[in-house]
Scaffold this active site. Structure first.
Site, short mmCIF file in Angstrom:
data_model
loop_
_atom_site.label_atom_id
_atom_site.label_comp_id
_atom_site.label_asym_id
_atom_site.label_seq_id
_atom_site.Cartn_x
_atom_site.Cartn_y
_atom_site.Cartn_z
N TYR A 1 -43.36 -3.83 27.41
CA TYR A 1 -44.79 -4.05 27.25
C TYR A 1 -45.04 -5.50 26.85
O TYR A 1 -45.91 -6.18 27.42
CB TYR A 1 -45.36 -3.09 26.21
CG TYR A 1 -46.84 -3.26 25.97
CD1 TYR A 1 -47.76 -2.85 26.93
CD2 TYR A 1 -47.32 -3.84 24.80
CE1 TYR A 1 -49.13 -3.01 26.72
CE2 TYR A 1 -48.67 -4.00 24.58
CZ TYR A 1 -49.57 -3.59 25.55
OH TYR A 1 -50.92 -3.76 25.33
N GLY B 1 -61.75 0.02 29.69
CA GLY B 1 -62.43 -0.05 30.97
C GLY B 1 -63.61 0.89 31.04
O GLY B 1 -64.70 0.52 31.51
N ILE C 1 -64.32 -4.39 37.39
CA ILE C 1 -63.43 -3.98 36.30
C ILE C 1 -62.36 -3.04 36.85
O ILE C 1 -62.69 -2.03 37.49
CB ILE C 1 -64.21 -3.27 35.17
CG1 ILE C 1 -65.38 -4.13 34.69
CG2 ILE C 1 -63.27 -2.94 34.02
CD1 ILE C 1 -66.28 -3.43 33.68
N SER D 1 -61.37 4.51 34.19
CA SER D 1 -61.40 5.94 33.92
C SER D 1 -61.24 6.28 32.45
O SER D 1 -61.59 7.39 32.02
CB SER D 1 -60.32 6.67 34.74
OG SER D 1 -59.04 6.23 34.35
N SER D 2 -60.72 5.34 31.65
CA SER D 2 -60.50 5.61 30.23
C SER D 2 -60.41 4.30 29.47
O SER D 2 -60.44 3.21 30.05
CB SER D 2 -59.22 6.44 30.02
OG SER D 2 -58.08 5.70 30.44
N SER E 1 -53.27 -8.03 24.50
CA SER E 1 -53.03 -7.32 23.26
C SER E 1 -52.56 -8.34 22.25
O SER E 1 -52.06 -9.41 22.64
CB SER E 1 -51.95 -6.25 23.47
OG SER E 1 -51.38 -5.83 22.24
#
Length: 280
Positions: free
Chosen positions: A149, A16, A8, A12-13, A136
């Site tokens: 984005y 994930g 993965i 860290s946030s 998304s």
């Protein structure tokens, strides 16, 4: 419940981290990439045998390949690849700098492409596996102030859908995950905002500022439940090509696609007018 080994990016946030926590808690193994090892110190200490943390800058194609090669070499088999690393960049197109544009493309789009390319030979050699691409509902629906984005998410969705057809014969499934708004650092911490121009203050391009302020209400999406659904998707055969997470995201996606189809259906005569006449 089958135990699996996962790779993965960006643990860290956000999703994930939530995926990693749930997987380790249920007994799976995880290779997780970060840019700063201190942010996952607690997971490394809690799961020293099951969690392998490695530093990776996904904008470096050579590093992506080397990291993936090393993970397969060390572990022998990796069942699931999760392309998760990415971030949001907000602002009107003309408000964005060249460096901001280059970096989000290198992270969200090119970085994900290179991860696929690095992993596929290994998955093919071992007889199959699953690739999960975090996108998304913004990979289907476009909003003002989110142009770059959307460019990365629409781009990676087209790439992933085509690759899914290329690798299906090798037993490799590809799933594109399209979450709606969720209470993660993506919205309330890591989002990057361009150098805003006052000329857009009363323009839809700055509507996102309301979304980024928690005082205007929190997103409906629960990252814990969303991560659970992503994990569960690996047991579904054949692999679902797309998963929309969040009722608002699904409703918005359906409305957008219906409107797009209705517009296309008005163009039948126009489209036909550019064909050679029959028998010519």
């Amino acid at each position: 419940m089958a135990q699996r080994t996962w790779f993965i990016t960006g643990v860290s946030s956000g999703f994930g981290r939530e995926l990693t926590q749930q997987l380790l808690a249920r007994g799976d193994k995880v290779v997780g990439t970060v840019r700063d090892l201190t942010k996952i110190k607690d997971l490394r200490e809690a799961y020293p045998d099951a969690f392998v943390a490695t530093v990776l800058e996904v904008t470096d194609p050579a590093a992506v390949k080397a990291t993936v090669d090393a993970a397969f070499s060390d572990l022998g088999r990796i069942d699931v690849i999760v392309s998760n690393a990415g971030y949001g960049l907000f602002g009107a197109a003309e408000e964005l700098s060249d460096s901001e544009i280059d970096h989000i493309i290198a992270t969200n789009l090119t970085g994900s492409i290179q991860l696929f390319r690095a992993a596929i030979p290994h998955l093919r050699a071992q007889g199959g596996g699953r690739i999960i691409q975090l996108s998304s509902y913004g990979g289907q629906v476009a909003f003002a102030g989110n142009s770059l984005y959307h460019a990365t998410k629409w781009g990676i969705e087209g790439f992933a859908e085509a690759v899914a057809k290329e690798v299906e014969a090798f037993g490799i499934g590809v799933t594109i995950v399209e979450p709606g708004g969720a209470r993660t650092e993506f919205r309330y911490g890591s989002a990057k905002v361009a150098n805003l121009m006052p000329i857009y203050d009363n323009n839809p391009a700055h509507t996102f500022l309301q979304m980024l302020d928690p005082q205007n209400g929190l997103a409906a999406g629960d990252p814990v439940r969303m991560a659970t659904r992503i994990i569960e998707s690996v047991d579904i055969e054949p692999a679902p090509l797309r998963m929309v997470l969040g009722s608002q995201a699904l409703a918005s996606t359906i409305d957008t696609l219906k409107a797009r189809i209705a517009n296309f259906e008005t163009q039948a005569d126009l489209a036909a007018s550019t064909d050679f006449p029959p028998n010519e």
